[in-house]
Design an enzyme around this catalytic site. Structure first.
Site, PDB file in Angstrom:
ATOM      1  N   LYS A   1      60.170 139.654   0.973  1.00  0.00           N
ATOM      2  CA  LYS A   1      61.406 138.931   0.674  1.00  0.00           C
ATOM      3  C   LYS A   1      62.104 139.604  -0.508  1.00  0.00           C
ATOM      4  O   LYS A   1      61.450 140.113  -1.417  1.00  0.00           O
ATOM      5  CB  LYS A   1      61.053 137.477   0.368  1.00  0.00           C
TER       6      LYS A   1
ATOM      7  N   SER B   1      64.552 129.449   2.473  1.00  0.00           N
ATOM      8  CA  SER B   1      65.363 130.584   2.039  1.00  0.00           C
ATOM      9  C   SER B   1      64.831 131.921   2.553  1.00  0.00           C
ATOM     10  O   SER B   1      65.502 132.936   2.482  1.00  0.00           O
ATOM     11  CB  SER B   1      65.441 130.618   0.502  1.00  0.00           C
TER      12      SER B   1
ATOM     13  N   SER C   1      60.724 126.835   1.832  1.00  0.00           N
ATOM     14  CA  SER C   1      61.323 128.112   2.235  1.00  0.00           C
ATOM     15  C   SER C   1      60.438 129.028   3.063  1.00  0.00           C
ATOM     16  O   SER C   1      60.912 130.043   3.561  1.00  0.00           O
ATOM     17  CB  SER C   1      61.816 128.874   1.000  1.00  0.00           C
TER      18      SER C   1
END
Length: 452
Positions: free
Chosen positions: A78, A156, A180
């Site tokens: 990420k 996210s 997330s």
């Protein structure tokens, strides 16, 4: 292209037996990402690093020095994990002016030491502050499970979820502050595991709210997550032992989790409970008044995540950078300035009381089982132009999972069927703080039953 979309277990069997060369797999992976129709899944690729790491893996394997089951397996990071030589942008453009990271994040180093191959960084909601996954700077990755109209990936860790579900990488690393990891896992029909906060080293991870931030992998199976979890803690093998559903107590939380649930999600979840019961699990439904109280506290005093996000970004929000940020992230973050120091301290005190009360409300070894989300992934178009619809969808999307963050649970979302529009539905297994080994042991045992 024949090796993409496979699980860690499938790829490892090929690599360890010499049927698949790590460099060939790295090249296939990089080519697939570069030529994919959706170019918003990754923010940056690291081909030189990936091929160098793959060559090192191939050399080890040829010499009989395999580092274990993850040696040669690609992993995507990420866009908030530091990687040496890259600027960490956390899904934003305002951080792009920062100098490159001089070292890897601790967890990036740890998985490199297990032999994993870093292929690049995945897109995310800006500053990790949304459960939807829309990003106005780098584009919004499209949910690969959607066949009618483009649907949101969940956030996210949006690119992480799509990169695995779309068959580009077998493992993508995410963070989870309010859901997330578990949200994109459920929306995209894959497995997402959030470890208890503090289970892994957080050095070099750009924060959202340090009181809530946790890490974990998105992957194809719970077994894959078990192996990655062990490596993330520097272990050469996992201490997780396969559990049994026979006699295992599963608690269905009746408070909040089912409010406003879509019919399709409810039907998929109830069918999952029936399968679990037939497999020998003891299921009981229980009310938890503290869940409702949590949302009353949020209404009265504010949210812990908002307070900490505002403190982190205060100068940015009141300076020039605010003009370069997603307006929705700015407006949501700015609500944190209304949270006073007494409010913040009160929230923390309530949190500790609730965690203690939760421990008294269930028996040792109980696993909570719930719908990960009360709905399937909404369409992107329906949320792009309507801020009110966006904030309503974001709040509802984060609702179930954020309870686990506030109470420090560990959690695994496993696909359990389909709901409206044939989109994936997730079943969330949750454990009390620091019961990760027990949770994973039951999740491994339950996975086939949950999937049906």
């Amino acid at each position: 292209m024949g090796h993409l979309g496979k699980s860690v277990a499938q790829l490892s069997a090929l690599i360890q037996t010499g049927a698949l060369d790590p460099r060939q797999l790295a090249e296939e992976t990089l080519d697939a990402i570069r030529t994919h129709a959706d170019q918003s899944i990754f923010t940056v690729l690291t081909p030189e690093r990936a091929l160098a790491e793959a060559d090192q893996s191939a050399k080890r394997l040829a010499e009989g020095r395999s580092l274990g089951i993850l040696d040669g397996i690609p992993v995507a990071w990420k866009d908030l994990f530091d990687m040496e030589g890259l600027t960490t942008t956390a899904g934003s453009t305002v951080l792009a002016k920062n100098p490159p990271a001089t070292t890897d994040a601790a967890i990036v180093t740890t998985l490199k030491q297990a032999g994993m191959i870093a292929v690049g960084r995945t897109n995310m909601s800006e500053f990790a502050f949304s459960g939807i996954g829309i990003n106005p700077h780098y584009g919004t990755p499209k949910n690969p499970a959607s066949t009618d109209v483009p649907r949101v990936p969940g956030g996210s860790s949006s690119g992480a979820g799509v990169s695995v579900a779309g068959g580009l990488v077998p493992v993508a690393m995410g963070t989870d502050t309010g859901g997330s990891i578990r949200i994109p896992a459920a929306f995209n029909g894959i497995v997402g595991y959030k470890g208890t906060r503090g289970r892994y080293a957080m050095d070099g991870v750009f924060p959202l709210a340090t009181s809530l931030d946790a890490l974990g992998p998105l992957c194809h199976t719970v077994q894959d997550a078990v192996w990655v979890d062990a490596a993330m803690r520097g272990r050469t093998s996992s201490e997780v032992v396969r559990g049994t559903l026979e006699g295992q107590s599963l608690v269905v939380p009746e408070t909040v989790f089912f409010d406003g649930i879509e019919d399709g999600a409810a039907m998929a979840f109830e069918a999952t409970l029936e399968r679990l019961s037939r497999a020998g699990a003891r299921i009981r439904r229980q009310a938890f008044p503290i869940f409702a109280q949590l949302f009353e506290i949020i209404t009265e005093r504010g949210a812990l995540v908002t307070a900490e996000a505002y403190a982190l970004h205060r100068e940015r929000l009141h300076g020039e950078d605010a003009r370069g940020m997603d307006p929705r992230v700015v407006s949501r973050s700015l609500t944190g300035q209304k949270i006073t120091a007494p409010d913040y301290i009160h929230i923390l005190q309530v949190r500790q009381r609730m965690i203690a009360e939760m421990a008294r409300s269930v028996a040792p070894g109980d696993i909570l089982v719930s719908p990960t989300l009360p709905h399937v992934a909404p369409t992107i178009e329906s949320l792009l132009t309507d801020d009110a619809a966006f904030f309503a969808a974001n709040g509802k999307t984060l609702r179930n999972t954020q309870i686990g963050n506030f109470l420090d649970w560990c959690g695994v979302s496993i696909p359990c069927g389909t709901g409206d529009a044939g989109m994936p539905v997730g079943c969330l297994l949750s454990g009390l703080p620091n019961t990760d080994e027990h949770l994973l042991s039951i999740a491994v045992a339950a996975e086939e039953t949950v999937r049906g």
